[in-house]
Motif scaffolding. Structure first.
Motif, PDB file in Angstrom:
ATOM      1  N   GLY A 183     -22.320 -52.378 -35.155  1.00  0.00           N
ATOM      2  CA  GLY A 183     -23.712 -52.422 -36.149  1.00  0.00           C
ATOM      3  C   GLY A 183     -24.514 -51.260 -35.802  1.00  0.00           C
ATOM      4  O   GLY A 183     -25.732 -51.434 -36.183  1.00  0.00           O
ATOM      5  N   GLN A 184     -24.223 -50.362 -34.999  1.00  0.00           N
ATOM      6  CA  GLN A 184     -25.051 -49.289 -34.519  1.00  0.00           C
ATOM      7  C   GLN A 184     -24.569 -47.916 -35.154  1.00  0.00           C
ATOM      8  O   GLN A 184     -23.296 -47.890 -35.041  1.00  0.00           O
ATOM      9  CB  GLN A 184     -25.240 -49.222 -32.989  1.00  0.00           C
ATOM     10  CG  GLN A 184     -25.982 -50.787 -32.624  1.00  0.00           C
ATOM     11  CD  GLN A 184     -25.972 -50.503 -30.964  1.00  0.00           C
ATOM     12  OE1 GLN A 184     -25.165 -49.845 -30.316  1.00  0.00           O
ATOM     13  NE2 GLN A 184     -26.819 -51.369 -30.158  1.00  0.00           N
ATOM     14  N   PHE A 185     -25.447 -47.061 -35.156  1.00  0.00           N
ATOM     15  CA  PHE A 185     -24.989 -45.757 -35.529  1.00  0.00           C
ATOM     16  C   PHE A 185     -25.878 -44.467 -34.985  1.00  0.00           C
ATOM     17  O   PHE A 185     -27.059 -44.863 -34.603  1.00  0.00           O
ATOM     18  CB  PHE A 185     -24.761 -45.392 -37.023  1.00  0.00           C
ATOM     19  CG  PHE A 185     -26.104 -45.161 -37.777  1.00  0.00           C
ATOM     20  CD1 PHE A 185     -26.509 -44.051 -38.030  1.00  0.00           C
ATOM     21  CD2 PHE A 185     -26.673 -46.431 -38.212  1.00  0.00           C
ATOM     22  CE1 PHE A 185     -27.765 -43.847 -39.012  1.00  0.00           C
ATOM     23  CE2 PHE A 185     -27.943 -46.259 -39.039  1.00  0.00           C
ATOM     24  CZ  PHE A 185     -28.567 -45.057 -39.183  1.00  0.00           C
ATOM     25  N   THR A 186     -25.573 -43.414 -34.894  1.00  0.00           N
ATOM     26  CA  THR A 186     -26.593 -42.379 -34.340  1.00  0.00           C
ATOM     27  C   THR A 186     -26.068 -41.069 -34.918  1.00  0.00           C
ATOM     28  O   THR A 186     -24.694 -40.748 -35.401  1.00  0.00           O
ATOM     29  CB  THR A 186     -26.440 -42.143 -32.933  1.00  0.00           C
ATOM     30  OG1 THR A 186     -27.217 -41.301 -32.287  1.00  0.00           O
ATOM     31  CG2 THR A 186     -25.002 -41.653 -32.341  1.00  0.00           C
ATOM     32  N   LEU A 187     -27.077 -40.067 -35.179  1.00  0.00           N
ATOM     33  CA  LEU A 187     -26.682 -38.698 -35.838  1.00  0.00           C
ATOM     34  C   LEU A 187     -27.155 -37.736 -34.827  1.00  0.00           C
ATOM     35  O   LEU A 187     -28.363 -37.550 -34.425  1.00  0.00           O
ATOM     36  CB  LEU A 187     -27.233 -38.691 -37.079  1.00  0.00           C
ATOM     37  CG  LEU A 187     -27.341 -37.313 -37.805  1.00  0.00           C
ATOM     38  CD1 LEU A 187     -25.890 -37.035 -38.284  1.00  0.00           C
ATOM     39  CD2 LEU A 187     -28.403 -37.645 -38.978  1.00  0.00           C
ATOM     40  N   GLY A 189     -26.791 -33.560 -35.165  1.00  0.00           N
ATOM     41  CA  GLY A 189     -26.363 -32.320 -35.881  1.00  0.00           C
ATOM     42  C   GLY A 189     -25.464 -32.970 -36.878  1.00  0.00           C
ATOM     43  O   GLY A 189     -25.693 -33.764 -37.641  1.00  0.00           O
ATOM     44  N   GLY A 190     -24.241 -32.273 -36.747  1.00  0.00           N
ATOM     45  CA  GLY A 190     -23.168 -32.685 -37.894  1.00  0.00           C
ATOM     46  C   GLY A 190     -22.143 -33.803 -37.293  1.00  0.00           C
ATOM     47  O   GLY A 190     -21.146 -33.791 -37.739  1.00  0.00           O
ATOM     48  N   ILE A 191     -22.470 -34.625 -36.359  1.00  0.00           N
ATOM     49  CA  ILE A 191     -21.824 -35.557 -35.641  1.00  0.00           C
ATOM     50  C   ILE A 191     -22.544 -36.922 -36.013  1.00  0.00           C
ATOM     51  O   ILE A 191     -23.641 -37.229 -35.545  1.00  0.00           O
ATOM     52  CB  ILE A 191     -21.381 -35.379 -34.275  1.00  0.00           C
ATOM     53  CG1 ILE A 191     -20.773 -33.868 -34.090  1.00  0.00           C
ATOM     54  CG2 ILE A 191     -20.530 -36.602 -33.788  1.00  0.00           C
ATOM     55  CD1 ILE A 191     -20.495 -33.724 -32.567  1.00  0.00           C
ATOM     56  N   VAL A 192     -21.621 -37.916 -36.634  1.00  0.00           N
ATOM     57  CA  VAL A 192     -22.146 -38.965 -36.940  1.00  0.00           C
ATOM     58  C   VAL A 192     -21.254 -40.253 -35.876  1.00  0.00           C
ATOM     59  O   VAL A 192     -20.081 -40.064 -36.088  1.00  0.00           O
ATOM     60  CB  VAL A 192     -21.804 -39.670 -38.322  1.00  0.00           C
ATOM     61  CG1 VAL A 192     -22.400 -41.234 -38.228  1.00  0.00           C
ATOM     62  CG2 VAL A 192     -22.775 -38.894 -39.098  1.00  0.00           C
ATOM     63  N   ASP A 193     -21.672 -40.920 -35.020  1.00  0.00           N
ATOM     64  CA  ASP A 193     -21.375 -41.999 -34.190  1.00  0.00           C
ATOM     65  C   ASP A 193     -21.298 -43.301 -35.074  1.00  0.00           C
ATOM     66  O   ASP A 193     -22.534 -43.641 -34.962  1.00  0.00           O
ATOM     67  CB  ASP A 193     -21.613 -41.964 -32.772  1.00  0.00           C
ATOM     68  CG  ASP A 193     -20.920 -40.878 -32.247  1.00  0.00           C
ATOM     69  OD1 ASP A 193     -20.242 -40.198 -32.693  1.00  0.00           O
ATOM     70  OD2 ASP A 193     -21.711 -40.443 -31.013  1.00  0.00           O
ATOM     71  N   VAL A 194     -20.623 -44.029 -35.348  1.00  0.00           N
ATOM     72  CA  VAL A 194     -20.792 -45.441 -35.912  1.00  0.00           C
ATOM     73  C   VAL A 194     -19.984 -46.390 -35.300  1.00  0.00           C
ATOM     74  O   VAL A 194     -18.776 -46.158 -35.154  1.00  0.00           O
ATOM     75  CB  VAL A 194     -20.795 -45.162 -37.447  1.00  0.00           C
ATOM     76  CG1 VAL A 194     -19.448 -44.602 -38.017  1.00  0.00           C
ATOM     77  CG2 VAL A 194     -21.049 -46.670 -38.090  1.00  0.00           C
ATOM     78  N   PHE A 195     -20.290 -47.434 -35.020  1.00  0.00           N
ATOM     79  CA  PHE A 195     -19.582 -48.770 -34.714  1.00  0.00           C
ATOM     80  C   PHE A 195     -19.522 -49.891 -35.599  1.00  0.00           C
ATOM     81  O   PHE A 195     -20.105 -50.458 -36.021  1.00  0.00           O
ATOM     82  CB  PHE A 195     -20.186 -49.401 -33.392  1.00  0.00           C
ATOM     83  CG  PHE A 195     -19.131 -50.050 -32.414  1.00  0.00           C
ATOM     84  CD1 PHE A 195     -18.164 -50.536 -32.760  1.00  0.00           C
ATOM     85  CD2 PHE A 195     -19.481 -50.131 -30.926  1.00  0.00           C
ATOM     86  CE1 PHE A 195     -17.344 -51.304 -31.976  1.00  0.00           C
ATOM     87  CE2 PHE A 195     -18.539 -50.378 -30.040  1.00  0.00           C
ATOM     88  CZ  PHE A 195     -17.411 -51.234 -30.746  1.00  0.00           C
ATOM     89  N   SER A 196     -18.389 -49.552 -36.340  1.00  0.00           N
ATOM     90  CA  SER A 196     -17.831 -50.211 -37.632  1.00  0.00           C
ATOM     91  C   SER A 196     -17.628 -51.894 -37.124  1.00  0.00           C
ATOM     92  O   SER A 196     -17.359 -52.093 -35.813  1.00  0.00           O
ATOM     93  CB  SER A 196     -17.038 -49.532 -38.441  1.00  0.00           C
ATOM     94  OG  SER A 196     -16.606 -50.664 -39.439  1.00  0.00           O
ATOM     95  N   TYR A 197     -17.725 -52.806 -38.090  1.00  0.00           N
ATOM     96  CA  TYR A 197     -17.340 -54.071 -37.749  1.00  0.00           C
ATOM     97  C   TYR A 197     -15.748 -54.346 -37.955  1.00  0.00           C
ATOM     98  O   TYR A 197     -15.382 -55.334 -38.099  1.00  0.00           O
ATOM     99  CB  TYR A 197     -18.154 -55.097 -38.498  1.00  0.00           C
ATOM    100  CG  TYR A 197     -19.447 -55.377 -38.061  1.00  0.00           C
ATOM    101  CD1 TYR A 197     -19.701 -56.248 -37.122  1.00  0.00           C
ATOM    102  CD2 TYR A 197     -20.533 -54.353 -38.729  1.00  0.00           C
ATOM    103  CE1 TYR A 197     -21.218 -56.547 -36.807  1.00  0.00           C
ATOM    104  CE2 TYR A 197     -21.838 -54.612 -38.132  1.00  0.00           C
ATOM    105  CZ  TYR A 197     -22.128 -55.675 -37.000  1.00  0.00           C
ATOM    106  OH  TYR A 197     -23.178 -55.964 -36.671  1.00  0.00           O
ATOM    107  N   SER A 198     -15.168 -53.110 -38.095  1.00  0.00           N
ATOM    108  CA  SER A 198     -13.666 -53.434 -38.461  1.00  0.00           C
ATOM    109  C   SER A 198     -12.751 -52.553 -37.359  1.00  0.00           C
ATOM    110  O   SER A 198     -11.667 -52.535 -37.546  1.00  0.00           O
ATOM    111  CB  SER A 198     -13.505 -52.542 -39.651  1.00  0.00           C
ATOM    112  OG  SER A 198     -13.868 -51.338 -39.591  1.00  0.00           O
TER     113      SER A 198
END
Length: 343
Positions: A183-187, A189-198
């Motif tokens: 349920g968290q994400f961060t941005l 520059g051109g990099i997205v970190d995202v912790f999906s529920y999947s």
């Protein structure tokens, strides 16, 4: 004796062969397994699972017995150390410690539930799913909602970075400095970190302009890559009860050829009714100025559950059975004797 040697012995048992033939020949088979003890139910179900190309749902009386049964199956199939995406043995727990207390969601359990729902929606049939009454009591969103709210990405795809940010914000993902839980994400520059529920690990999406340059999972503690991917699916929290979407029983996600293994169906129905009563009490204590779905929209009752399992092949084990006209298999197993350390 190794697990494979034990399975080999059970494969040669004429009762197992007849059991599999019965399940193959009927779309709504009614089976009663008697004379089981210890882990014999896990061994028998493992052999049956090998020979049938469909999903198997195991419903145990409580979370503890479900966890023990899951552990038995993981040991039999040697899946203890496999990454989640390669596992065939899945656990489906409850997501809330108490009905309508949204702040007491267990994120690990939500992740496990979403993984199961995602696989079922994607049509991956060859799985074993282990659960218990409290987990079954929560209704789930439909397959249609799941498909419409799954965001898929693949390497080389062109996508607007702002669109991804809007999607994550709209579906309740929290923007943080470093992702550590679903349920968290961060941005950056051109990099997205995202912790999906999947997925067990968060995703790292690298962009070159508006093109997805690379996709990989990483360890949130060490920040080191775990595996490189060609495509990913981003899913919101499907257990969020604030989603005002029509919900149905968890069983509605299963194909018609699913095998349901259940220990004491009436006991499960009783526990579902007790959970529903607790949900009604919690609902009546809520702040009425806010819109909340009613208990009947979020939780299943015992009678509804009993009616729904009639649509599937059911294998009952334990001491109490509900189907009168069922084929019975007696394995006459006896507990291991007590040696009292005197071998």
């Amino acid at each position: 004796m190794k697990a494979e040697e034990l399975l080999s012995l059970y494969r040669q048992d004429s009762r197992i062969g007849k059991l599999k033939d019965t399940l193959r020949s009927s779309s709504k088979a009614r089976i009663q397994l008697k004379g089981l003890t210890g882990s014999s139910n896990a061994v028998i179900s493992a052999v049956v699972f090998e020979g049938l190309a469909c999903a198997h749902l195991f419903i145990l009386p409580d979370k503890e017995s479900a966890a023990y049964f899951l552990n038995d199956l993981e040991n039999i199939f040697e899946e203890q150390n496999l990454p989640s995406e390669k596992k065939r043995i899945l656990f489906y727990p409850t997501s809330y410690k108490k009905a309508y207390e949204l702040e007491k969601t267990d994120n690990v359990n939500v992740l496990l539930r979403t993984d199961v729902m995602n696989r079922l929606s994607a049509g991956r049939k060859k799985n074993i799913i282990v659960t218990y009454p409290e987990a079954l009591s929560e209704k789930v969103v439909s397959k249609t909602f799941l498909a419409q709210n799954t965001f898929k990405l693949k390497t080389g795809e062109k996508v607007n970075l702002d669109f991804i940010m809007e999607f994550l914000a709209e579906y309740g993902f929290e923007r943080v400095d470093f992702v550590s839980e679903p349920g968290q994400f961060t941005l950056r520059g051109g990099i997205v970190d995202v912790f999906s529920y999947s997925n067990d690990y968060p995703y790292r999406i690298e962009f070159s302009g508006n093109t997805v340059e690379s996709l990989r999972t990483f360890d949130p503690e060490s920040q080191l890559s775990v595996s490189k991917l060609n495509n990913i699916s981003l899913l919101p929290d499907l257990q969020d009860k604030s989603i005002l979407e029509k919900r149905d029983s968890f069983l509605s996600l299963f194909a018609s050829d699913t095998m349901i293994w259940i220990e004491d169906a009436n006991y499960t129905a009783e526990k579902l009714n007790k959970n529903f009563e607790k949900a009604e009490i919690a609902f009546n204590e809520l702040n009425k100025t806010l819109k909340h779905s009613e208990p009947a929209e979020l939780f299943i009752q015992g009678d509804e559950f009993i009616n729904q399992i009639q649509n599937y092949s059911c294998i009952e084990f334990g001491r109490h059975f509900i189907f009168e006209s069922a084929e019975s298999f007696d394995f006459s197993a006896i507990p291991q004797p007590l040696f009292s350390k005197n071998f």
